[in-house]
Design an enzyme around this catalytic site. Structure first.
Site, PDB file in Angstrom:
ATOM      1  N   GLU A   1      24.598  42.020 -12.776  1.00 40.49           N
ATOM      2  CA  GLU A   1      23.279  42.457 -13.193  1.00 40.49           C
ATOM      3  C   GLU A   1      23.102  43.885 -12.691  1.00 40.49           C
ATOM      4  O   GLU A   1      23.871  44.363 -11.879  1.00 40.49           O
ATOM      5  CB  GLU A   1      22.207  41.536 -12.593  1.00 40.49           C
ATOM      6  CG  GLU A   1      22.368  40.106 -13.076  1.00 40.49           C
ATOM      7  CD  GLU A   1      21.184  39.205 -12.784  1.00 40.49           C
ATOM      8  OE1 GLU A   1      20.944  38.905 -11.610  1.00 40.49           O
ATOM      9  OE2 GLU A   1      20.513  38.796 -13.768  1.00 40.49           O
TER      10      GLU A   1
ATOM     11  N   CYS B   1      19.831  35.895  -1.083  1.00 38.86           N
ATOM     12  CA  CYS B   1      21.221  35.515  -1.346  1.00 38.86           C
ATOM     13  C   CYS B   1      22.184  36.398  -0.561  1.00 38.86           C
ATOM     14  O   CYS B   1      23.288  35.977  -0.244  1.00 38.86           O
ATOM     15  CB  CYS B   1      21.521  35.584  -2.833  1.00 38.86           C
ATOM     16  SG  CYS B   1      21.098  37.174  -3.539  1.00 38.86           S
TER      17      CYS B   1
ATOM     18  N   GLU C   1      24.667  34.291 -11.230  1.00 36.37           N
ATOM     19  CA  GLU C   1      24.620  34.843  -9.865  1.00 36.37           C
ATOM     20  C   GLU C   1      24.360  33.654  -8.961  1.00 36.37           C
ATOM     21  O   GLU C   1      23.326  32.996  -9.097  1.00 36.37           O
ATOM     22  CB  GLU C   1      23.461  35.842  -9.723  1.00 36.37           C
ATOM     23  CG  GLU C   1      23.561  37.067 -10.616  1.00 36.37           C
ATOM     24  CD  GLU C   1      24.591  38.059 -10.153  1.00 36.37           C
ATOM     25  OE1 GLU C   1      25.245  37.809  -9.117  1.00 36.37           O
ATOM     26  OE2 GLU C   1      24.767  39.073 -10.836  1.00 36.37           O
TER      27      GLU C   1
ATOM     28  N   ASN D   1      13.360  32.486  -4.723  1.00 32.52           N
ATOM     29  CA  ASN D   1      13.266  33.422  -3.599  1.00 32.52           C
ATOM     30  C   ASN D   1      12.798  34.827  -4.000  1.00 32.52           C
ATOM     31  O   ASN D   1      12.093  35.482  -3.255  1.00 32.52           O
ATOM     32  CB  ASN D   1      14.576  33.465  -2.803  1.00 32.52           C
ATOM     33  CG  ASN D   1      15.733  33.985  -3.610  1.00 32.52           C
ATOM     34  OD1 ASN D   1      15.740  33.915  -4.842  1.00 32.52           O
ATOM     35  ND2 ASN D   1      16.726  34.520  -2.935  1.00 32.52           N
TER      36      ASN D   1
HETATM   37  P1  NAD Z   1      18.740  26.093  -7.701  1.00 29.87           P
HETATM   38  O1  NAD Z   1      20.135  26.212  -8.199  1.00 29.87           O
HETATM   39  O2  NAD Z   1      18.323  24.818  -7.089  1.00 29.87           O
HETATM   40  O3  NAD Z   1      17.698  26.344  -8.896  1.00 29.87           O
HETATM   41  C1  NAD Z   1      17.731  27.544  -9.659  1.00 29.87           C
HETATM   42  C2  NAD Z   1      17.087  27.276 -11.010  1.00 29.87           C
HETATM   43  O4  NAD Z   1      17.913  26.402 -11.775  1.00 29.87           O
HETATM   44  C3  NAD Z   1      15.715  26.608 -10.947  1.00 29.87           C
HETATM   45  O5  NAD Z   1      14.894  27.192 -11.936  1.00 29.87           O
HETATM   46  C4  NAD Z   1      16.023  25.155 -11.279  1.00 29.87           C
HETATM   47  O6  NAD Z   1      14.916  24.458 -11.825  1.00 29.87           O
HETATM   48  C5  NAD Z   1      17.125  25.328 -12.315  1.00 29.87           C
HETATM   49  N1  NAD Z   1      18.025  24.193 -12.507  1.00 29.87           N
HETATM   50  C6  NAD Z   1      18.383  23.233 -11.613  1.00 29.87           C
HETATM   51  N2  NAD Z   1      19.291  22.396 -12.170  1.00 29.87           N
HETATM   52  C7  NAD Z   1      19.518  22.837 -13.441  1.00 29.87           C
HETATM   53  C8  NAD Z   1      20.356  22.409 -14.508  1.00 29.87           C
HETATM   54  N3  NAD Z   1      21.165  21.358 -14.382  1.00 29.87           N
HETATM   55  N4  NAD Z   1      20.340  23.110 -15.660  1.00 29.87           N
HETATM   56  C9  NAD Z   1      19.549  24.202 -15.799  1.00 29.87           C
HETATM   57  N5  NAD Z   1      18.721  24.656 -14.834  1.00 29.87           N
HETATM   58  C10 NAD Z   1      18.709  23.982 -13.658  1.00 29.87           C
HETATM   59  O7  NAD Z   1      18.524  27.336  -6.718  1.00 29.87           O
HETATM   60  P2  NAD Z   1      17.216  27.693  -5.845  1.00 29.87           P
HETATM   61  O8  NAD Z   1      17.086  26.656  -4.769  1.00 29.87           O
HETATM   62  O9  NAD Z   1      16.059  27.946  -6.749  1.00 29.87           O
HETATM   63  O10 NAD Z   1      17.631  29.094  -5.206  1.00 29.87           O
HETATM   64  C11 NAD Z   1      18.375  29.187  -4.016  1.00 29.87           C
HETATM   65  C12 NAD Z   1      19.822  29.513  -4.312  1.00 29.87           C
HETATM   66  O11 NAD Z   1      19.893  30.656  -5.166  1.00 29.87           O
HETATM   67  C13 NAD Z   1      20.614  29.886  -3.083  1.00 29.87           C
HETATM   68  O12 NAD Z   1      21.861  29.220  -3.104  1.00 29.87           O
HETATM   69  C14 NAD Z   1      20.839  31.390  -3.211  1.00 29.87           C
HETATM   70  O13 NAD Z   1      22.005  31.877  -2.598  1.00 29.87           O
HETATM   71  C15 NAD Z   1      20.881  31.553  -4.697  1.00 29.87           C
HETATM   72  N6  NAD Z   1      20.512  32.925  -5.085  1.00 29.87           N
HETATM   73  C16 NAD Z   1      21.510  33.748  -5.541  1.00 29.87           C
HETATM   74  C17 NAD Z   1      21.220  35.069  -5.900  1.00 29.87           C
HETATM   75  C18 NAD Z   1      22.297  35.988  -6.402  1.00 29.87           C
HETATM   76  O14 NAD Z   1      21.965  37.033  -6.958  1.00 29.87           O
HETATM   77  N7  NAD Z   1      23.577  35.662  -6.257  1.00 29.87           N
HETATM   78  C19 NAD Z   1      19.902  35.527  -5.791  1.00 29.87           C
HETATM   79  C20 NAD Z   1      18.920  34.654  -5.337  1.00 29.87           C
HETATM   80  C21 NAD Z   1      19.244  33.344  -4.999  1.00 29.87           C
END
Ligand code: NAD
Length: 482
Positions: A444, A270, A236, A142
């Site tokens: 962060e 998020c 996060e 995102n």
């Molecule tokens: P996601 O958890 O599906 O993927 C995030 C990353 O993790 C990707 O690069 C993915 O390839 C990788 N990944 C997936 N499984 C893994 C594993 N087992 N081991 C290591 N890496 C792995 O999240 P997304 O769909 O990319 O993003 C959306 C989510 O992110 C939403 O839930 C949102 O709330 C959250 N988000 C949180 C923040 C924050 O600062 N708290 C900021 C932005 C997004």
């Protein structure tokens, strides 16, 4: 499941553009062998990089920030095309990224540790902050550049090497942006892939720290792997954040603030406002104005500068958002506006306002991560704070009020990592960002975000070697037993 997760055994995958639904790039995929090689190279680079002076590191980060600002016109369309973010928001993301590197360049030159009061008059205690080693940054789609910057800038400023893994949904912008970094070989590198590549990077014994932003589900998996190896880790994770609108504000401005808080980046933030609690005395007026204002938003081509809302990241994600809506309707929600996908190509979804959900329904339905804003009336401020806090996540909360009394009560009583009074979603690079409860562990940004990439070392110094009265030899001499 992403395209890269489906591509097991392949060396590349097709990237589909969210605005058109057409393949717009073929992206190379890394393998566990290439992850291994990247970690070995980063470890080798670390011994020289950690010894560079903070002045040199700061200068390199500042040069990058300068070059990035000059390149925004070429880079923003790449970011916008791959993720569907309106190009104006992509430009802002790149500008904030440059600001993050500027800030951590200044911390590189000012934050080395502290001197603690010594235990003896002829001693000194130094508390040193040193780089951890090789950092793995696992990134979401995102804010693929900004959330990289929140990790890469402090990690590099404090002398770590970093290997970044972008989301397979947004693999193009990071190589383009990071090509402007002027660093020794392998101090910064990128591996491309989905879950499997992320997992092999996280588990690798040569990685000393993992910094993750993404879903709660993935974050918890990563925490378990890191716990096994006592690996440094900050996560996060998801949010499900409240917005409280009080009856003492200018309604028109409050509506504009709510529209931005709920629909920026098509609600794929998020910290998007996903539970909107409105004082019951102004609920109907607020709802009617909100619906009117949402109708003015332009949904369309993210590369068009007049677009307010682009497509969702993928058709799979749009299906997820539609499932949320179906379940909300089953629980008695009423669609006040929107509620439909746009016909034609691209993963577009109308900005949607819902009423009729109870607080328990919103909690049960969970994170939306799309352009849906549920509204609920509340009778008093105590109720608003109680409902805001009653959630699995505690990332942020916004309060719109002109009352100093209510604002300060909210600041004291809300159990979340960031509280925005009258200015939703306004990050400050100099202040920490992170969540309470299941929204995350660690912070962060700010000084806290720099310290997260350092190990703390205490150096206890006595000016000269001399007998201490608690040593065996001195004790015996003093008691005449020697
Ligand atoms: P996601 O958890 O599906 O993927 C995030 C990353 O993790 C990707 O690069 C993915 O390839 C990788 N990944 C997936 N499984 C893994 C594993 N087992 N081991 C290591 N890496 C792995 O999240 P997304 O769909 O990319 O993003 C959306 C989510 O992110 C939403 O839930 C949102 O709330 C959250 N988000 C949180 C923040 C924050 O600062 N708290 C900021 C932005 C997004």
């Amino acid at each position: 499941m992403t395209p890269a997760d489906n591509a097991a055994g392949l060396d590349s995958f097709d990237l589909v553009q969210p605005a058109t639904g057409r393949v717009h790039a073929r992206v190379p995929l890394d393998s566990s062998e290439s992850v291994d090689a990247a970690v070995l190279r980063a470890r080798a680079a670390f011994s020289a990089w950690r010894e560079t002076s903070p002045f040199e590191r700061a200068a390199r980060l500042q040069t990058f920030a300068l070059k990035l600002r000059q390149s925004i016109p070429e880079l923003a369309p790449i970011l916008s095309a791959e993720g569907g973010k309106p190009v104006v928001e992509a430009e802002a993301e790149l500008e904030w990224t440059a600001g993050t590197f500027d800030y951590y360049a200044s911390l590189a030159r000012s934050r080395a540790g502290r001197v603690a009061p010594p235990v003896s008059a002829s001693g000194m205690s130094l508390v040193l902050r040193e780089p951890i080693g090789v950092v793995a940054a696992i990134l979401p789609w995102n804010y693929p550049i900004l959330l990289w910057a929140w990790k890469a800038a402090p990690a590099l400023a404090s002398g770590n090497c970093i290997i970044a893994k972008p989301s397979p949904e947004t693999p193009l912008s990071l190589p383009a942006v990071s090509s402007l970094l002027e660093l020794p070989d392998d101090v910064h590198s990128i591996v491309q892939g989905g879950r499997a590549i992320g997992a092999s990077l996280v588990a690798h014994r040569g990685v000393h720290k993992v910094a993750f932003t993404g879903s709660s589900h993935t974050g918890k998996t990563i925490l378990r792997v890191c716990a096994e190896r006592a690996k440094r880790c900050s996560v996060e994770m998801s949010g499900h954040d409240p917005l409280i609108v009080w009856d003492d504000v200018d309604l028109e401005v409050a509506v504009d603030a709510a529209v931005f808080a709920a629909f920026a980046n098509a609600g794929q933030v998020c910290t998007s406002s996903e539970r909107i609690y409105v004082r019951d005395t102004i609920f109907d007026a607020f709802r009617d104005r909100l619906v009117k204002q949402v109708a003015t938003l332009k949904v369309g081509d993210p590369l068009d500068r007049s677009t307010d809302i682009g497509p969702l990241i993928s058709t799979a994600h749009r299906d997820r958002v539609e499932r949320y809506l179906t379940q909300a309707l089953d629980r008695g929600a009423k669609i006040e506006c929107g509620g439909k996908r746009l016909s034609g190509p691209g993963s577009y979804f109308q900005p949607t306002v819902l009423t009729g959900l109870r607080h328990e329904d919103m909690n049960a339905l969970g994170e939306i991560f799309g352009p849906i804003a549920p509204l609920m009336p509340v009778e008093n401020f105590e109720e608003a704070i109680r409902l805001a806090n009653d959630n699995q996540f505690g990332l942020s909360a916004t309060v719109l009020t002109s009352s100093l009394d209510l604002a300060m009560r909210a600041a004291r009583d809300l159990r979340v990592g960031t509280i925005w009074i009258n200015n939703p979603l306004m990050d400050n690079v100099a202040a920490p960002f992170g969540g309470f409860r299941e929204a995350g562990i660690g912070r962060e940004l700010g000084e806290e975000g720099f310290d997260a990439y350092t190990e703390v070392k205490h150096v206890s110094i006595e000016f000269a070697l001399k007998q201490q009265h608690w040593w065996y030899a001195a004790r015996k001499a003093l008691s005449g037993l020697a």
